[in-house]
Design an enzyme around this catalytic site. Structure first.
Site, short mmCIF file in Angstrom:
data_model
loop_
_atom_site.label_atom_id
_atom_site.label_comp_id
_atom_site.label_asym_id
_atom_site.label_seq_id
_atom_site.Cartn_x
_atom_site.Cartn_y
_atom_site.Cartn_z
N LYS A 160 6.24 -4.18 17.76
CA LYS A 160 6.25 -4.82 16.45
C LYS A 160 5.63 -3.95 15.35
O LYS A 160 6.00 -4.08 14.17
CB LYS A 160 5.51 -6.16 16.52
CG LYS A 160 5.59 -6.98 15.24
CD LYS A 160 4.91 -8.34 15.39
CE LYS A 160 4.93 -9.10 14.08
NZ LYS A 160 4.30 -10.43 14.19
N LYS B 53 0.81 -1.21 0.00
CA LYS B 53 0.00 0.00 0.00
C LYS B 53 0.85 1.27 0.00
O LYS B 53 0.37 2.34 -0.36
CB LYS B 53 -0.93 0.01 1.22
CG LYS B 53 -1.96 -1.11 1.21
CD LYS B 53 -2.81 -1.09 2.47
CE LYS B 53 -3.84 -2.22 2.47
NZ LYS B 53 -4.63 -2.26 3.73
N ASP C 106 7.12 -17.69 9.80
CA ASP C 106 5.73 -18.14 9.95
C ASP C 106 5.33 -19.19 8.92
O ASP C 106 4.17 -19.61 8.89
CB ASP C 106 4.77 -16.95 9.82
CG ASP C 106 4.83 -16.02 11.01
OD1 ASP C 106 5.44 -16.40 12.02
OD2 ASP C 106 4.26 -14.91 10.93
N ASP D 176 -7.30 -3.56 13.13
CA ASP D 176 -7.00 -4.62 12.17
C ASP D 176 -7.46 -5.98 12.70
O ASP D 176 -8.04 -6.78 11.97
CB ASP D 176 -5.50 -4.63 11.90
CG ASP D 176 -5.16 -5.07 10.49
OD1 ASP D 176 -5.77 -4.55 9.55
OD2 ASP D 176 -4.28 -5.93 10.34
N ASP D 177 -7.18 -6.23 13.97
CA ASP D 177 -7.58 -7.49 14.58
C ASP D 177 -9.11 -7.62 14.62
O ASP D 177 -9.66 -8.70 14.36
CB ASP D 177 -7.04 -7.59 16.02
CG ASP D 177 -5.53 -7.72 16.07
OD1 ASP D 177 -4.89 -7.86 15.01
OD2 ASP D 177 -4.99 -7.68 17.18
N ASP E 182 6.14 -11.88 20.19
CA ASP E 182 5.01 -12.48 19.47
C ASP E 182 5.26 -13.96 19.19
O ASP E 182 4.39 -14.81 19.42
CB ASP E 182 4.78 -11.71 18.17
CG ASP E 182 3.46 -12.06 17.50
OD1 ASP E 182 2.58 -12.65 18.16
OD2 ASP E 182 3.30 -11.73 16.31
N ARG F 172 1.97 -13.73 -0.20
CA ARG F 172 2.10 -12.36 0.29
C ARG F 172 1.70 -11.44 -0.86
O ARG F 172 2.20 -11.55 -1.96
CB ARG F 172 3.55 -12.10 0.72
CG ARG F 172 3.89 -10.65 1.00
CD ARG F 172 3.28 -10.14 2.28
NE ARG F 172 3.77 -10.85 3.46
CZ ARG F 172 3.36 -10.59 4.71
NH1 ARG F 172 2.43 -9.66 4.91
NH2 ARG F 172 3.84 -11.28 5.73
N PHE G 265 12.13 -6.06 4.34
CA PHE G 265 13.02 -6.89 5.16
C PHE G 265 12.22 -7.65 6.21
O PHE G 265 12.39 -8.87 6.40
CB PHE G 265 14.09 -6.01 5.78
CG PHE G 265 14.79 -6.60 6.97
CD1 PHE G 265 15.49 -7.80 6.88
CD2 PHE G 265 14.79 -5.93 8.19
CE1 PHE G 265 16.15 -8.33 7.99
CE2 PHE G 265 15.44 -6.45 9.29
CZ PHE G 265 16.12 -7.66 9.19
N ASP H 146 9.63 -12.46 8.16
CA ASP H 146 8.46 -12.94 8.88
C ASP H 146 7.80 -14.10 8.14
O ASP H 146 7.36 -15.08 8.76
CB ASP H 146 7.46 -11.79 9.04
CG ASP H 146 6.34 -12.12 10.02
OD1 ASP H 146 6.65 -12.41 11.18
OD2 ASP H 146 5.17 -12.06 9.62
N PHE I 297 -4.53 1.24 15.45
CA PHE I 297 -4.55 0.68 14.11
C PHE I 297 -4.51 -0.85 14.16
O PHE I 297 -5.27 -1.52 13.45
CB PHE I 297 -3.37 1.21 13.31
CG PHE I 297 -3.25 0.62 11.93
CD1 PHE I 297 -3.98 1.13 10.87
CD2 PHE I 297 -2.40 -0.46 11.68
CE1 PHE I 297 -3.87 0.60 9.59
CE2 PHE I 297 -2.28 -1.01 10.41
CZ PHE I 297 -3.02 -0.48 9.37
#
Length: 358
Positions: free
Chosen positions: A192, A50, A99, A243-244, A166, A104, A90, A95, A239
């Site tokens: 994070k 974005k 994960d 998002d969650d 996390d 992506r 990066f 990540d 924010f």
């Protein structure tokens, strides 16, 4: 300038930055296949998102100047903005490896792209190192060069600390809700997300615009970087909480994707809020079903979210955090002097986020 035009101008600056980076590695006698690999790494991972973080550097610099940036000013702000986007790239490449993420931005994650594999680890490091080449080339002779270096280094370390918390709190393959809490969630989110997504772009523009560490206005001593942090870190937390909540509540056709926080054992605001409010029987449902790759289990978790009133809790939170942020912004004294904070920096961020639906 409207958002599409801003993005187009910022993307044009990327082409200039990328070509400069390619010329640099060519000058180091890198073989053609290595140069092509680096080019693909840059183009695949950096410009496709974005770009909100990078463009925020340019927007903030314009607000601080009180006028459009000239060509030289714009180029410097855009380089710093693309530095933020390189840092984001990066983080995302790294990540996705940690994960085991397979996609992506609508395409395979870099380490899943054809022929890449674990070379992606080195590619991620190169994306980060690229930032410091750009800073050295374009800002070494400025009085704020060391401040830029320290800001990028500090922000990177803060983000990595958040990632560590996390990962050890919510590994995807081992669910233990006893490790979850709203306090730990806020710590993760602050380190994070909030530092690099909200504070970093603004602080970079402040440094470039000559905002000092303190100044006196209307008889008051202002410490602008502390003021900015005091607003932008809660804004970044808001924010992420938003998002969650959208991951749980927004339909895919509105959100643009299918929410996955429940099945992926994410330490999200929704589950942490539910854990506070749940009865013993509801807690047992969460313990038995959270983080399972099972649609029925996911549905049972979301039923608990609904039953304990996660939607109502979010509405209360959003109204409260909006009020508190508006109050914080309103007390910033404004002057006509260049190099002082402007409320518009923060109201612009807040207006973009408040009550968003995707």
């Amino acid at each position: 300038m409207d958002r599409p035009a801003k993005r187009a101008k910022f993307e044009a600056a990327w082409e200039r930055v990328r070509d400069e980076l390619i010329a640099h590695v060519v000058s180091k006698s890198m073989p053609p296949d290595a140069v092509e690999w680096y080019r693909n790494n840059l183009d695949y991972n950096v410009p496709g998102g974005k770009l909100n973080r990078g463009i925020a550097v340019v927007d903030t610099a314009e607000i601080l100047k009180g006028a459009a940036l000239d060509d030289d000013e714009y180029h410097k702000a855009a380089i710093l903005g693309w530095g933020v986007e390189l840092l984001q790239a990066f983080f995302l490449v790294s990540d996705d490896i940690m994960d085991s993420t397979t996609t992506r931005r609508g395409q395979p994650s870099w380490h899943h792209a054809q022929g890449i594999g674990m070379i992606a680890l080195n590619d991620a490091i190169m994306l980060e190192s690229t930032i410091y080449y750009l800073l050295k080339k374009h800002f070494r002779d400025t009085p704020y060069y060391v401040d830029l270096l320290e800001l990028f280094h500090d922000t990177t370390f803060q983000t990595e600390m958040g990632q560590l918390i996390d990962l050890i709190t919510a590994p995807e393959d081992h669910v233990d809700l006893s490790k979850f809490s709203l306090d730990r969630y806020r710590l993760i989110v602050t380190f994070k997300t909030a530092y690099y997504s909200f504070y970093l772009p603004v602080a970079l523009a402040m440094l470039m615009s000559g905002v000092p560490t303190s100044y006196t206005l209307d008889g008051r001593t202002i410490e602008p970087y502390k003021v900015a942090r005091s607003i932008l870190l809660p804004l970044g937390e808001y924010f992420q909480i938003q998002d969650d909540f959208l991951d749980f509540s927004a339909p895919p056709e509105v959100l643009g994707k299918v929410g996955t926080d429940v099945i992926n054992n994410k330490c999200s605001w929704c589950v942490n809020t539910a854990l506070v409010l749940a009865t013993p029987s509801q807690r047992a449902v969460l313990d038995d079903n959270y983080g399972r790759k099972d649609a029925a289990a996911e549905a049972r978790v979301k039923e608990v979210f609904e039953a304990v009133g996660v939607r109502e809790q979010y509405a209360k939170y959003e109204a409260d955090v909006h009020r508190r942020l508006v109050e914080k912004i309103a007390v910033i004294p404004e002057g006509a002097e260049r190099g002082t904070l402007k409320r518009e920096i923060f109201t612009t961020f807040l207006e973009k986020i408040y009550q968003r639906t995707m």
